[in-house]
Enzyme design. Sequence first.
Site, mmCIF file in Angstrom:
data_model
loop_
_atom_site.group_PDB
_atom_site.id
_atom_site.type_symbol
_atom_site.label_atom_id
_atom_site.label_comp_id
_atom_site.label_asym_id
_atom_site.label_seq_id
_atom_site.Cartn_x
_atom_site.Cartn_y
_atom_site.Cartn_z
ATOM 1 N N ASN A 156 6.141 41.690 42.509
ATOM 2 C CA ASN A 156 5.181 42.503 41.738
ATOM 3 C C ASN A 156 4.018 41.628 41.293
ATOM 4 O O ASN A 156 3.948 40.447 41.629
ATOM 5 C CB ASN A 156 5.887 43.155 40.545
ATOM 6 N N ASP B 104 14.118 45.031 39.968
ATOM 7 C CA ASP B 104 15.364 45.758 39.696
ATOM 8 C C ASP B 104 16.296 45.747 40.910
ATOM 9 O O ASP B 104 17.502 45.861 40.770
ATOM 10 C CB ASP B 104 15.049 47.215 39.314
ATOM 11 N N PRO C 1 21.334 42.285 38.680
ATOM 12 C CA PRO C 1 21.883 42.343 37.317
ATOM 13 C C PRO C 1 20.757 42.467 36.310
ATOM 14 O O PRO C 1 19.648 41.957 36.549
ATOM 15 C CB PRO C 1 22.593 40.985 37.162
ATOM 16 N N ASP C 2 21.009 43.143 35.203
ATOM 17 C CA ASP C 2 19.998 43.254 34.162
ATOM 18 C C ASP C 2 20.148 42.035 33.241
ATOM 19 O O ASP C 2 21.113 41.923 32.487
ATOM 20 C CB ASP C 2 20.184 44.565 33.383
ATOM 21 N N PHE D 177 10.312 43.243 27.001
ATOM 22 C CA PHE D 177 8.978 43.788 27.255
ATOM 23 C C PHE D 177 9.149 44.978 28.188
ATOM 24 O O PHE D 177 10.116 45.033 28.958
ATOM 25 C CB PHE D 177 8.079 42.748 27.947
ATOM 26 N N LYS E 5 19.447 48.931 26.665
ATOM 27 C CA LYS E 5 19.731 47.505 26.913
ATOM 28 C C LYS E 5 20.256 46.800 25.651
ATOM 29 O O LYS E 5 20.473 45.614 25.657
ATOM 30 C CB LYS E 5 18.457 46.806 27.415
HETATM 31 O O1 PMT Z 1 2.838 38.244 33.725
HETATM 32 P P1 PMT Z 1 1.534 38.893 33.297
HETATM 33 O O2 PMT Z 1 0.574 39.058 34.445
HETATM 34 O O3 PMT Z 1 0.938 38.206 32.105
HETATM 35 O O4 PMT Z 1 1.871 40.387 32.849
HETATM 36 C C1 PMT Z 1 2.654 40.622 31.735
HETATM 37 C C2 PMT Z 1 3.644 41.781 31.962
HETATM 38 C C3 PMT Z 1 2.872 43.064 32.229
HETATM 39 C C4 PMT Z 1 4.549 41.458 33.163
HETATM 40 C C5 PMT Z 1 4.521 41.861 30.651
HETATM 41 O O5 PMT Z 1 3.673 42.153 29.576
HETATM 42 C C6 PMT Z 1 5.584 42.941 30.761
HETATM 43 O O6 PMT Z 1 5.359 44.096 30.465
HETATM 44 N N1 PMT Z 1 6.810 42.547 31.200
HETATM 45 C C7 PMT Z 1 7.922 43.471 31.448
HETATM 46 C C8 PMT Z 1 7.741 44.130 32.790
HETATM 47 C C9 PMT Z 1 8.653 45.335 33.021
HETATM 48 O O7 PMT Z 1 8.233 46.352 33.378
HETATM 49 O O8 PMT Z 1 9.852 45.165 32.707
HETATM 50 P P2 PMT Z 1 11.004 46.323 32.956
HETATM 51 O O9 PMT Z 1 10.636 47.590 32.303
HETATM 52 O O10 PMT Z 1 11.336 46.326 34.403
HETATM 53 O O11 PMT Z 1 12.168 45.646 32.151
HETATM 54 C C10 PMT Z 1 12.339 45.796 30.736
HETATM 55 C C11 PMT Z 1 12.906 44.510 30.192
HETATM 56 O O12 PMT Z 1 14.133 44.200 30.885
HETATM 57 C C12 PMT Z 1 12.020 43.312 30.360
HETATM 58 O O13 PMT Z 1 12.175 42.505 29.210
HETATM 59 C C13 PMT Z 1 12.565 42.603 31.598
HETATM 60 O O14 PMT Z 1 12.341 41.186 31.541
HETATM 61 C C14 PMT Z 1 14.055 42.917 31.492
HETATM 62 N N2 PMT Z 1 14.757 42.997 32.776
HETATM 63 C C15 PMT Z 1 14.439 43.954 33.703
HETATM 64 C C16 PMT Z 1 15.175 44.037 34.869
HETATM 65 C C17 PMT Z 1 16.224 43.116 35.088
HETATM 66 N N3 PMT Z 1 16.939 43.153 36.197
HETATM 67 N N4 PMT Z 1 16.494 42.180 34.165
HETATM 68 C C18 PMT Z 1 15.788 42.111 33.017
HETATM 69 O O15 PMT Z 1 16.045 41.234 32.178
#
Ligand code: PMT
Length: 438
Positions: free
Chosen positions: A233, A302, A331-332, A349, A367
């Site tokens: 991404n 994911d 895995p999350d 985030f 989560k």
């Molecule tokens: O890196 P930059 O260009 O500065 O951009 C910043 C950002 C947009 C990436 C950041 O601000 C941001 O939003 N990060 C989260 C991205 C996201 O969409 O995460 P998610 O909705 O897929 O996941 C939610 C949370 O679970 C996050 O804290 C993620 O780190 C965590 N996660 C998700 C999937 C996974 N398998 N394991 C995780 O730990």
Amino acid sequence: MAVKSPDNGSNLAKKRILLGISGGIAAYKAPALVRLLRKADAEVQVVTTRSAEQFVTHAALQAVSGNPVRSDLWDSNAEAAMGHIELARWADAVLIAPATADVLARLAQGRADDLLTTLCLATRAPLLVAPAMNNVMWSHPATQHNVEILRSRGVVVLGPDDGEQACGEFGPGRMREPEDLVADLQSSRTFSSPTSAQADGLSGGERPLQGKRVVVTAGPTREALDPVRYVSNHSSGKQGFAVAAAARDAGADVVLIAGPVDLPTPIGVTRMDVTSALEMHQCAMGQATDCDLFVGVAAVADYRPASPQTQKIKKTRSQSSGWALELLENPDIIASVAAQPDPPVTVGFAAETQHTLENARSKCKRKRLDAIVVNDVSDTSIGFNSDLNAATLVWANGELALAKQSKADLAAELIHQITVLFVEQLADTHPESVSKQR
Ligand code: PMT
């Protein structure tokens, strides 16, 4: 923008500001800036570069600051009065306005080839810079890279503003107006009063995370299809690196687990590079066992290809009927951290494009996070790969908007809010590891 007067509670009162002026046309505004700083009851000493003298005279600056103005590292008379090391120690903050592309480059390289850059290396005071230059020079990758390096070291970058420039062009590169710079200084954390976290007794005075271990994930992950292709991404890692730097500034011992990004490591932060979600998961679980705060900024994939190939996949394989890629769920990571028996304060985030708060709340709950920071990435001026971000910090009983600002400033505000919101949990987490480190 109004400048608070001293009797209005100016947090600049009696503060010692070392104003550095480098050689750009905006230097002509420096006397006005000095006057406003003094009006806010600050003490001001001025140091110029040689080229600044082409735009503003020492006589004018001396008249408004009430102090002799210096530019020469080798001036024995001036050194006899207040040596450069004494001057560096004297300052409560160093503000360089205007900061030219050249001075930003020299600061980024750690040069000490004139009095001003030497002072910047020799001081422990916070450094703030107000860039001013032609918009093409400002947008040049070299300048942007230098600014990024400076930000990663905790330098506060004020501006530049957008608008008409001395060269007749329009765009970003104008120095912020003196009134705005004084207001920036007054509202910056550089001179802020103690936070409620500090008042509530979380260790560390101005370093509320002193003795705490913080783990931050940043950047994207790459999920290999074969040796040359991957699923990923647009995350640049900027926001996560800024969070790591802000936690370091708050006194924490910081581990930054970084996906594949092209960013310098914030000074004083331990960086661990990983590529895939599985690697990030393994690394995070190893680091999260005795940490006090875990912040998951990474955009973790994911899913990963079910059967990554060891040899390059040939086009013929998918020519006729297309190619359905089989994916396995990763895995999350953050949910695994939060599910530990004695979890750290865990903050995620979320990058959302619709129903942002609703989605963020349900993600936070699912989560089992303490809080989540949601950024609406349908606005392409923030979020992925931008230098700016705007977000809402959401927790069980409330939410707080974090206005559009640099990722460094947003990270500092976020870390501050986390220390305030979770002051009790942070005081309770792994007290034995805290006492070991003190
Ligand atoms: O890196 P930059 O260009 O500065 O951009 C910043 C950002 C947009 C990436 C950041 O601000 C941001 O939003 N990060 C989260 C991205 C996201 O969409 O995460 P998610 O909705 O897929 O996941 C939610 C949370 O679970 C996050 O804290 C993620 O780190 C965590 N996660 C998700 C999937 C996974 N398998 N394991 C995780 O730990």
